[in-house]
Design an enzyme around this catalytic site. Structure first.
Site, PDB file in Angstrom:
ATOM      1  N   ASP A  52       0.890  -1.231  -0.052  1.00  0.00           N
ATOM      2  CA  ASP A  52      -0.085  -0.002   0.136  1.00  0.00           C
ATOM      3  C   ASP A  52       0.961   1.255   0.034  1.00  0.00           C
ATOM      4  OD1 ASP A  52       1.148   0.050   2.481  1.00  0.00           O
ATOM      5  OD2 ASP A  52      -0.872  -0.232   3.497  1.00  0.00           O
ATOM      6  N   SER A  53       0.312   2.400  -0.113  1.00  0.00           N
ATOM      7  CA  SER A  53       1.112   3.554  -0.158  1.00  0.00           C
ATOM      8  C   SER A  53       1.486   4.284   1.354  1.00  0.00           C
ATOM      9  CB  SER A  53       0.172   4.673  -0.620  1.00  0.00           C
ATOM     10  OG  SER A  53      -0.959   5.233  -0.049  1.00  0.00           O
ATOM     11  N   GLY A  54       0.893   3.515   2.177  1.00  0.00           N
ATOM     12  CA  GLY A  54       1.198   4.146   3.601  1.00  0.00           C
ATOM     13  C   GLY A  54       0.156   5.218   3.950  1.00  0.00           C
ATOM     14  N   GLY A  55      -0.620   5.806   3.159  1.00  0.00           N
ATOM     15  CA  GLY A  55      -1.465   6.766   3.388  1.00  0.00           C
ATOM     16  C   GLY A  55      -2.637   6.306   4.689  1.00  0.00           C
ATOM     17  N   TYR A  56      -3.051   5.070   4.455  1.00  0.00           N
ATOM     18  CA  TYR A  56      -4.150   4.559   5.540  1.00  0.00           C
ATOM     19  C   TYR A  56      -3.748   4.350   6.700  1.00  0.00           C
ATOM     20  CZ  TYR A  56      -7.762   1.678   7.435  1.00  0.00           C
ATOM     21  OH  TYR A  56      -8.890   1.231   8.080  1.00  0.00           O
ATOM     22  N   GLN A 114     -12.056   6.535  -4.897  1.00  0.00           N
ATOM     23  CA  GLN A 114     -12.621   6.977  -3.623  1.00  0.00           C
ATOM     24  C   GLN A 114     -14.152   7.239  -3.841  1.00  0.00           C
ATOM     25  OE1 GLN A 114     -11.661   6.360  -0.571  1.00  0.00           O
ATOM     26  NE2 GLN A 114      -9.590   5.515  -0.576  1.00  0.00           N
ATOM     27  N   ASP A 128      -3.329   7.957  -1.362  1.00  0.00           N
ATOM     28  CA  ASP A 128      -4.895   8.559  -1.365  1.00  0.00           C
ATOM     29  C   ASP A 128      -5.283   8.830  -0.078  1.00  0.00           C
ATOM     30  OD1 ASP A 128      -5.066   6.057  -0.167  1.00  0.00           O
ATOM     31  OD2 ASP A 128      -6.864   5.425  -1.147  1.00  0.00           O
ATOM     32  N   HIS A 187      -4.555 -21.356  10.402  1.00  0.00           N
ATOM     33  CA  HIS A 187      -5.619 -22.315  10.211  1.00  0.00           C
ATOM     34  C   HIS A 187      -6.672 -21.125   9.319  1.00  0.00           C
ATOM     35  CE1 HIS A 187      -9.949 -23.665  10.009  1.00  0.00           C
ATOM     36  NE2 HIS A 187     -10.218 -22.512  10.322  1.00  0.00           N
ATOM     37  N   GLY A 246     -11.575   2.984   0.652  1.00  0.00           N
ATOM     38  CA  GLY A 246     -12.769   3.560   1.302  1.00  0.00           C
ATOM     39  C   GLY A 246     -13.722   2.795   1.525  1.00  0.00           C
ATOM     40  N   ASP A 253      -7.518  -8.285   0.349  1.00  0.00           N
ATOM     41  CA  ASP A 253      -6.498  -8.054   1.590  1.00  0.00           C
ATOM     42  C   ASP A 253      -7.370  -7.871   2.836  1.00  0.00           C
ATOM     43  OD1 ASP A 253      -6.264  -5.247   1.189  1.00  0.00           O
ATOM     44  OD2 ASP A 253      -5.253  -5.627   2.987  1.00  0.00           O
TER      45      ASP A 253
END
Lengths: 376, 376
Positions: free
Chosen positions: A92-96, A194, A146, A340, A221, A271
């Site tokens: 991911d971009s790191g934004g989240y 988004q 984003d 599991h 989002g 994911d």
């Protein structure tokens, strides 16, 4: 990167395909275990390959950027080398995480300033420098920076935020296209739709994103607290617009039922931290429903963890033993539950692929969704 | 239980032998990984067998008695069944943890009252009922209830405590000899020599214990803070008295160097939490010395964890990666370090056995002890 669709479901938008990357093929629909800081928590890399049969894992740029940091990552020759993982990686971009984990973040047109949740140090992420970071990480698929809007979110904010995400995307793509991979293999850049839960914004955003015609597209989002029907409504709208012949990645989703419903709506890649995070808390996902290992009833149930399960832990250990390990907060409990659950998720998408190929996906999916949400 | 000595070292008291139990043979000298509450922390049972090559593990009666409790243990058919471990198990009596972990303990001639460290509930351990508990656990080797004196300890207290341990032993043996195993296989009962660091007490205690002529004998109350030379002095005295033809178990010891020196003094069996506990804190034991993974120098050392190592983790992962995992407190860091350290301990006793057989133990041991204590 090549994406070939081999089978289409007649009753839904589901499709079976194959994504070819520099680190091997990925059969879609696929689920990606989350390897936050360079490790899928509680699971050895060889267990991911041999037992779970993961085809691609996700790395979090925010975590890797802060620790071990890009100096180490560069010296290691990228994340594949650093963690000894031969198969594809998406980052991911790191934004989240900037929005969910860091302190004192300040958003501007230029980018986002934040303080590390580890040591309070100040950092600045821009659409351009998260490309540079992901070049150093060397992911096969990198994501655009984003802003992931929260739920609920008022229309005005969602619209403004979407425009910011679009501007950032343009800058990110420009930067990506004029920079080169560090390690000699191809990297790809996915834009993110988004628009919160507003139909017209989602349509606009999907059209904007589709216009770039990148190798794959993502939907962000969603699954941030909105009713699940709203998520599905948005997915339907967005997937009608995103290119049919490019893989679609629904970020951060979700439960096993969400994944099957998402596949029916034309999503190819998923994911989620659920299989590992919930696993560490003693929640198991099975074909027949959800097991909470902390329930009294499992304390003296000496039957295998999951008689239908396809990972070695399922037959090797009993429910009573796992229940004990979870109660006693033993590391092994987290290990067993994570293996599991991840294996279950990978089995589930494998079954989905087979059912799409056989032409029985929709009937199977409708039956499975009912069972998956049982509480055992 | 049968114990056969196949080789004696000429320069020391070291011996190579084989202990035959209902769950298979154990080659001695041997190290037992500690499976506190029914799990060797961070390690799968199949890793213990396939990668670490553990021949016997230790279970803690105190922990198992409190959780999952003896009702579950009985229903499971004992600890081997409960945790799915086919090889031998030794259990301690629970006494040590009562003194180190529980609250408000009250010692009397009859036994020891204590409150659980988990929920504060009150319990009473006696020489008789810890036999009953270990009958339910179904360990191949069970231990007598004793009082492990702290260090330092004044002579009067040590003497009084030793007499209590001896009285308890007599009652425990009587109870053991008139009770039967629950699961159809043979169990054994080891008495424990106490006496703190006082030569005459240790001699008296060893003589008293030797008089019972049990299948094996243990030495407790060492490695509790006394100088290492004192421990070795006590071991020498005690092992001169304990039967030559019975296995000797030195409880809770120790570092790799302690183990080699203990072998030279005639000890056959060891256990210690060090490989797992210190591993979880980033300390690795290797042939060439000790590695603290938290040291800055390992951050960008991309060489294998241990080029000489014999477990899969040693070549699979780099020092830089493990160092990152330890810093980031990732579960996988604890898993890797635990597997490495346990495998190293098992490799070490295996080497010791080979060197005894070859007649080169003492030279090898003296060289190894120097290297093992290096700080890398």
């Amino acid at each position: 990167m090549k994406f070939e669709i081999s089978h289409l479901d007649k009753q839904s938008k589901a499709r079976r395909g194959k994504l070819t990357t520099a680190h091997g093929d990925i059969e879609t629909p696929i689920f990606m275990p989350v390897g936050t800081a360079g490790s899928v928590k509680g699971v050895h890399q060889k267990e991911l390959i041999d037992d779970i049969e993961a085809q691609i894992i996700l790395g979090n740029t925010y975590h890797l950027y802060l620790r071990p940091g890009m100096e180490i990552m560069k010296q290691a020759g990228g994340l594949h080398q650093f963690i000894n993982w031969p198969n594809p990686i998406l980052t991911d971009s790191g934004g989240y995480q900037v929005f969910s984990l860091s302190a004192n973040r300040k958003l501007s047109e230029k980018g986002v300033m934040f303080q590390s949740h580890i040591d309070g140090s100040r950092h600045f992420f821009t659409p351009e420098n998260v490309v540079d970071t992901q070049r150093i990480i060397g992911s096969d698929i990198m994501m655009a920076l984003d802003e992931c809007t929260p739920y609920p979110c008022d229309y005005k904010y969602a619209e403004k935020s979407m425009h910011l995400t679009h501007q950032w995307l343009k800058r990110g793509i420009e930067h990506f296209d004029k920079t080169e991979p560090h390690y000699g293999f191809e990297q790809n850049y996915f834009p993110i739709v988004q628009g919160s839960v507003f139909k017209d914004l989602r349509m606009k955003s999907a059209e904007y994103i589709a216009g770039f015609n990148r190798a794959g597209n993502a939907i962000g989002g969603l699954s941030v607290g909105e009713p699940v029907e709203m998520m599905y409504e948005m997915l339907e709208i967005v997937n009608n617009i995103l290119p049919h012949d490019k893989p679609r990645y629904l970020m951060g989703v979700g439960t096993p039922a969400n994944i099957l419903d998402g596949i029916a709506l034309g999503v190819d890649i998923f994911d989620c931290v659920m299989p590992t995070r919930n696993g560490r808390n003693g929640m198991l996902f099975t074909k027949k429903g959800i097991i909470n290992m902390k329930n009294e009833k499992w304390k003296n149930d000496f039957s295998p963890i999951d008689p239908d399960g396809t990972s070695f832990v399922d037959q090797y250990y009993s429910k009573a033993y796992l229940s004990h390990l979870v109660r006693a907060k033993e590391i092994l409990g987290a290990q067993i539950a994570s293996i599991h659950n991840l294996r279950f998720y990978l089995w589930l998408v494998n079954e989905a692929r087979n059912k799409i190929e056989e032409g029985t996906f929709t009937i199977w999916k409708n039956q499975m969704v009912k069972e998956l949400t049982n509480r055992l």
